[in-house]
Design an enzyme around this catalytic site. Structure first.
Site, PDB file in Angstrom:
ATOM      1  N   LYS A  22      14.916  81.285  74.217  1.00 46.89           N
ATOM      2  CA  LYS A  22      13.648  80.535  73.583  1.00 46.89           C
ATOM      3  C   LYS A  22      13.243  79.793  74.752  1.00 46.89           C
ATOM      4  O   LYS A  22      11.904  79.918  75.019  1.00 46.89           O
ATOM      5  CB  LYS A  22      14.002  79.904  72.312  1.00 46.89           C
ATOM      6  CG  LYS A  22      12.814  78.896  71.941  1.00 46.89           C
ATOM      7  CD  LYS A  22      13.147  78.210  70.720  1.00 46.89           C
ATOM      8  CE  LYS A  22      13.765  76.709  70.812  1.00 46.89           C
ATOM      9  NZ  LYS A  22      12.917  75.684  71.268  1.00 46.89           N
ATOM     10  N   ASN A  23      13.902  79.028  75.389  1.00 47.74           N
ATOM     11  CA  ASN A  23      13.366  77.945  76.409  1.00 47.74           C
ATOM     12  C   ASN A  23      13.209  78.391  77.793  1.00 47.74           C
ATOM     13  O   ASN A  23      12.707  77.934  78.457  1.00 47.74           O
ATOM     14  CB  ASN A  23      14.533  76.716  76.167  1.00 47.74           C
ATOM     15  CG  ASN A  23      14.225  75.845  74.925  1.00 47.74           C
ATOM     16  OD1 ASN A  23      13.461  76.185  73.974  1.00 47.74           O
ATOM     17  ND2 ASN A  23      15.370  74.969  74.970  1.00 47.74           N
ATOM     18  N   CYS A 116       7.653  64.144  67.610  1.00 47.70           N
ATOM     19  CA  CYS A 116       8.326  65.060  66.720  1.00 47.70           C
ATOM     20  C   CYS A 116       9.603  64.183  66.090  1.00 47.70           C
ATOM     21  O   CYS A 116       9.865  63.108  66.603  1.00 47.70           O
ATOM     22  CB  CYS A 116       8.814  66.162  67.420  1.00 47.70           C
ATOM     23  SG  CYS A 116      10.405  65.980  68.364  1.00 47.70           S
ATOM     24  N   ARG A 121       8.195  61.927  72.772  1.00 46.35           N
ATOM     25  CA  ARG A 121       8.117  63.051  73.759  1.00 46.35           C
ATOM     26  C   ARG A 121       6.816  62.868  74.598  1.00 46.35           C
ATOM     27  O   ARG A 121       5.872  63.758  74.291  1.00 46.35           O
ATOM     28  CB  ARG A 121       8.159  64.219  72.868  1.00 46.35           C
ATOM     29  CG  ARG A 121       9.518  64.209  72.393  1.00 46.35           C
ATOM     30  CD  ARG A 121       9.998  65.555  71.690  1.00 46.35           C
ATOM     31  NE  ARG A 121      10.240  66.548  72.798  1.00 46.35           N
ATOM     32  CZ  ARG A 121      10.588  67.870  72.211  1.00 46.35           C
ATOM     33  NH1 ARG A 121      10.904  68.063  71.101  1.00 46.35           N
ATOM     34  NH2 ARG A 121      10.959  68.634  73.305  1.00 46.35           N
ATOM     35  N   LEU A 125       4.803  62.351  82.695  1.00 45.44           N
ATOM     36  CA  LEU A 125       5.194  63.031  84.095  1.00 45.44           C
ATOM     37  C   LEU A 125       4.292  64.229  84.372  1.00 45.44           C
ATOM     38  O   LEU A 125       3.876  64.825  85.586  1.00 45.44           O
ATOM     39  CB  LEU A 125       6.720  63.355  83.878  1.00 45.44           C
ATOM     40  CG  LEU A 125       7.508  61.996  83.749  1.00 45.44           C
ATOM     41  CD1 LEU A 125       9.068  62.217  83.591  1.00 45.44           C
ATOM     42  CD2 LEU A 125       7.150  61.061  84.991  1.00 45.44           C
ATOM     43  N   ASP A 304      20.669  69.782  73.459  1.00 42.09           N
ATOM     44  CA  ASP A 304      20.481  70.666  72.289  1.00 42.09           C
ATOM     45  C   ASP A 304      21.682  70.907  71.633  1.00 42.09           C
ATOM     46  O   ASP A 304      21.909  71.643  70.672  1.00 42.09           O
ATOM     47  CB  ASP A 304      19.604  71.991  72.853  1.00 42.09           C
ATOM     48  CG  ASP A 304      18.210  71.551  73.410  1.00 42.09           C
ATOM     49  OD1 ASP A 304      17.844  72.290  73.961  1.00 42.09           O
ATOM     50  OD2 ASP A 304      17.953  70.415  72.985  1.00 42.09           O
ATOM     51  N   ARG A 396      13.004  78.699  63.749  1.00 41.22           N
ATOM     52  CA  ARG A 396      12.043  78.564  65.035  1.00 41.22           C
ATOM     53  C   ARG A 396      13.013  78.785  66.273  1.00 41.22           C
ATOM     54  O   ARG A 396      12.286  79.434  67.314  1.00 41.22           O
ATOM     55  CB  ARG A 396      11.665  77.061  65.126  1.00 41.22           C
ATOM     56  CG  ARG A 396      10.310  76.605  64.214  1.00 41.22           C
ATOM     57  CD  ARG A 396       9.892  75.567  64.368  1.00 41.22           C
ATOM     58  NE  ARG A 396       9.448  75.219  65.905  1.00 41.22           N
ATOM     59  CZ  ARG A 396       8.969  74.134  66.512  1.00 41.22           C
ATOM     60  NH1 ARG A 396       8.760  73.081  65.689  1.00 41.22           N
ATOM     61  NH2 ARG A 396       8.699  74.165  67.532  1.00 41.22           N
TER      62      ARG A 396
HETATM   63  C1  EPZ Z   1      12.769  70.704  76.521  1.00 41.36           C
HETATM   64  O1  EPZ Z   1      11.949  70.107  76.209  1.00 41.36           O
HETATM   65  C2  EPZ Z   1      13.431  71.845  75.451  1.00 41.36           C
HETATM   66  N1  EPZ Z   1      12.148  72.439  75.054  1.00 41.36           N
HETATM   67  C3  EPZ Z   1      14.138  71.083  74.542  1.00 41.36           C
HETATM   68  O2  EPZ Z   1      14.580  71.786  73.676  1.00 41.36           O
HETATM   69  C4  EPZ Z   1      15.139  70.242  75.101  1.00 41.36           C
HETATM   70  O3  EPZ Z   1      16.021  69.388  74.290  1.00 41.36           O
HETATM   71  C5  EPZ Z   1      14.528  69.368  76.449  1.00 41.36           C
HETATM   72  O4  EPZ Z   1      14.057  70.302  77.410  1.00 41.36           O
HETATM   73  C6  EPZ Z   1      15.766  68.775  77.112  1.00 41.36           C
HETATM   74  O5  EPZ Z   1      16.553  69.605  77.656  1.00 41.36           O
HETATM   75  C7  EPZ Z   1      11.801  73.736  75.879  1.00 41.36           C
HETATM   76  O6  EPZ Z   1      12.215  73.965  76.806  1.00 41.36           O
HETATM   77  C8  EPZ Z   1      10.689  74.421  74.879  1.00 41.36           C
HETATM   78  P1  EPZ Z   1      11.846  66.991  78.656  1.00 41.36           P
HETATM   79  P2  EPZ Z   1      10.975  69.134  76.967  1.00 41.36           P
HETATM   80  O7  EPZ Z   1      10.617  67.038  79.099  1.00 41.36           O
HETATM   81  O8  EPZ Z   1      10.520  69.931  78.232  1.00 41.36           O
HETATM   82  C9  EPZ Z   1      10.963  62.332  78.480  1.00 41.36           C
HETATM   83  C10 EPZ Z   1      15.164  72.702  71.537  1.00 41.36           C
HETATM   84  O9  EPZ Z   1      15.796  72.334  70.410  1.00 41.36           O
HETATM   85  N2  EPZ Z   1       9.809  62.738  78.968  1.00 41.36           N
HETATM   86  O10 EPZ Z   1      13.211  67.427  79.427  1.00 41.36           O
HETATM   87  O11 EPZ Z   1       9.945  68.604  76.071  1.00 41.36           O
HETATM   88  C11 EPZ Z   1      11.076  62.703  77.071  1.00 41.36           C
HETATM   89  O12 EPZ Z   1      10.397  61.838  76.294  1.00 41.36           O
HETATM   90  C12 EPZ Z   1      14.266  71.769  72.193  1.00 41.36           C
HETATM   91  O13 EPZ Z   1      15.094  73.912  72.026  1.00 41.36           O
HETATM   92  C13 EPZ Z   1       8.954  61.543  79.246  1.00 41.36           C
HETATM   93  O14 EPZ Z   1       9.096  60.521  79.245  1.00 41.36           O
HETATM   94  O15 EPZ Z   1      12.127  67.942  77.513  1.00 41.36           O
HETATM   95  C14 EPZ Z   1      12.468  63.090  76.571  1.00 41.36           C
HETATM   96  O16 EPZ Z   1      13.189  61.571  76.236  1.00 41.36           O
HETATM   97  C15 EPZ Z   1      14.322  70.478  71.672  1.00 41.36           C
HETATM   98  N3  EPZ Z   1       7.801  62.150  79.989  1.00 41.36           N
HETATM   99  C16 EPZ Z   1      13.178  63.340  77.881  1.00 41.36           C
HETATM  100  O17 EPZ Z   1      12.034  63.230  78.999  1.00 41.36           O
HETATM  101  C17 EPZ Z   1       7.350  63.268  80.295  1.00 41.36           C
HETATM  102  O18 EPZ Z   1       6.135  63.494  80.731  1.00 41.36           O
HETATM  103  C18 EPZ Z   1      13.582  64.913  78.148  1.00 41.36           C
HETATM  104  O19 EPZ Z   1      12.462  65.450  77.826  1.00 41.36           O
HETATM  105  C19 EPZ Z   1       8.262  64.337  79.874  1.00 41.36           C
HETATM  106  C20 EPZ Z   1       9.534  63.896  79.176  1.00 41.36           C
END
Ligand code: EPZ
Length: 413
Positions: A22-23, A116, A121, A125, A304, A396
């Site tokens: 999915k990701n 969420c 989230r 960045l 995850d 999902r």
């Molecule tokens: C991806 O989400 C995945 N989703 C998530 O999987 C996964 O948990 C996550 O990466 C971490 O591995 C998809 O790929 C569609 P992040 P993403 O940006 O990209 C902070 C699932 O269950 N952050 O790496 O949204 C954020 O708040 C889902 O399949 C900022 O602060 O994750 C979080 O604490 C859930 N500013 C941390 O980074 C930003 O601009 C990780 O977020 C972006 C993120």
């Protein structure tokens, strides 16, 4: 289907086939906006989130056609600069269309994704990257707009190795002028799959999978066909299910390299793991010992799989410490597991899990897709019957979880 009924099941036994990631497929579908040709994606998972992304890129102006597990995406000349609010609101990953539209059209207007259940989230960045590439960013009324006559390559440092920010900036940089360097980039396998897809379309991305990615902008990206990688989180979920039921399950269609953290942790917990070409055999007949788990960006232990590990450790021997460092609020499954008799204490980002002899079935609620999976797993070992409600979260992210578990002996309907 709004609920899953799970009864205490015998040790799982048999074969589970893993679906496409999915990701990996979600950012790759967004990246198709960059192509001026036709894209064919193979082995895509039939999931609710994939459908939402199909609708999103279709609304942006791409022609999308499904054929079994293949997806045909055709670019057109009327790519829109706005992503529909009602679709972005439904799924955070829709925000990944921002970089491609900005890069292709020079302007984009998109709704800010809401928070969420697992945290606020933010997308700061992502926006930091786009402004580094020369875009003017304006925010207001729940929308963000970015515009740039043409993006120009630059150096971007990510304060946190955000998966989404790395993907969005990498995609935007493929059609920018000059060289872009992303430092402290995320290293997840899904980033590598996206980079491979972009390069197959004619992009020049090197370093994906390391913390420093270099992108040299090109004039145009053409069509290609691509098979997405298997879903390492789905695989890890079923590895944990096999382990905690004391079963023996062969999991097929996996990339062993992507499973290293979960293989290490389950081995530490006493699980016997046999690795073959692209399948892995999990034997939990020796029981489960307590282990400590700390989630980290890849190649650390994946956040995850944290809820699923917590279910397993709730019935392991001894006390385990789980530390969640990636999301600030990813313990929503804990109150639900405690209603099933788990002994868990939360201290900030740490959970102290005291193994109990057995859990008892209860009516529990899925708050997000991985928490929902962890409750189904708990139901497999809990005495009596567990009803997991709001299972739309599970659908999902998991292709036919009920069928895949049923076929290895789980009592689930
Ligand atoms: C991806 O989400 C995945 N989703 C998530 O999987 C996964 O948990 C996550 O990466 C971490 O591995 C998809 O790929 C569609 P992040 P993403 O940006 O990209 C902070 C699932 O269950 N952050 O790496 O949204 C954020 O708040 C889902 O399949 C900022 O602060 O994750 C979080 O604490 C859930 N500013 C941390 O980074 C930003 O601009 C990780 O977020 C972006 C993120």
């Amino acid at each position: 289907m709004d609920r899953l009924i799970v009864e205490k099941s015998p040790p799982l036994n048999g074969i589970i086939n893993i679906s496409g990631s999915k990701n990996a497929v979600l950012p790759i579908m967004a990246a198709s906006i960059l192509s001026s040709g036709e894209v064919k994606l193979e082995e895509i998972p039939r999931l609710e989130d994939v459908l939402v992304m199909e609708q999103t890129i279709n609304a942006i102006g791409l022609e999308v056609e499904e054929e079994g597990n293949n997806l045909y995406i055709k670019s057109t000349n009327n790519i829109k600069c706005e992503a529909p609010y009602e679709l972005v609101r439904r799924m955070r990953a829709s925000f990944l269309v921002m970089g491609p539209i900005l890069s292709r059209k020079g302007r984009v207007k998109i709704a800010l994704p809401g928070g969420c259940n697992i945290g606020t989230r933010p997308v700061d960045l992502h926006l930091k990257g786009f402004s580094a590439l020369g875009a003017d960013i304006e925010m207001g009324h729940g929308f963000v707009e970015a515009s740039a006559f043409r993006l120009s390559g630059s150096k971007v440092y990510l304060d946190f190795p955000s998966v989404g920010a790395t993907e969005n900036i990498m995609m935007a940089a493929t059609l920018a002028k000059g060289i872009t360097i992303i430092e402290n980039a995320a290293e997840e396998p899904e980033i590598v799959d996206l980079a491979n897809f972009l390069n197959e379309m004619g992009a020049r991305v090197i370093g994906a999978g390391t913390d420093c990615i270099r992108i040299e902008g090109v004039e145009e990206l053409k069509g290609t066909s691509h098979t997405v990688i298997p879903d390492r989180i789905e695989a890890g979920t079923y590895m944990i299910a096999a382990a905690m039921t004391g079963g023996r399950v062969t999991i097929r269609n996996v990339e062993i390299e992507h499973l290293r953290p979960i293989i290490a942790k389950l081995t530490e917990a006493g699980v016997i793991i046999t690795i073959n070409e692209n399948e892995i055999v999990i034997d939990g007949s020796n029981g489960i010992r307590h282990v400590d788990v700390k989630t980290l960006p890849y190649p650390g232990f994946p956040t995850d799989l944290q809820p699923q590990m917590m279910s397993m450790l709730s019935v392991a021997e001894g006390t385990s410490i789980i530390i969640e460092t990636v999301f600030e609020n990813r313990f929503q499954h804990v109150p639900e597991l405690k209603r099933m008799g788990a002994d868990i204490k939360i201290e900030g980002r740490s959970a102290v899990v005291q193994g109990v002899d057995s859990l008892t079935g209860a009516e529990v609620r899925a708050t997000d897709l991985r928490a929902g999976a962890s409750l189904v797993l708990a139901g497999l070992v809990a005495e009596g019957r567990t009803e997991v409600i709001e299972v739309q979260h599970i659908q999902r992210g998991y292709v036919d979880m009920k069928g895949k578990l049923e076929r290895v002996g789980a009592k689930i309907r």
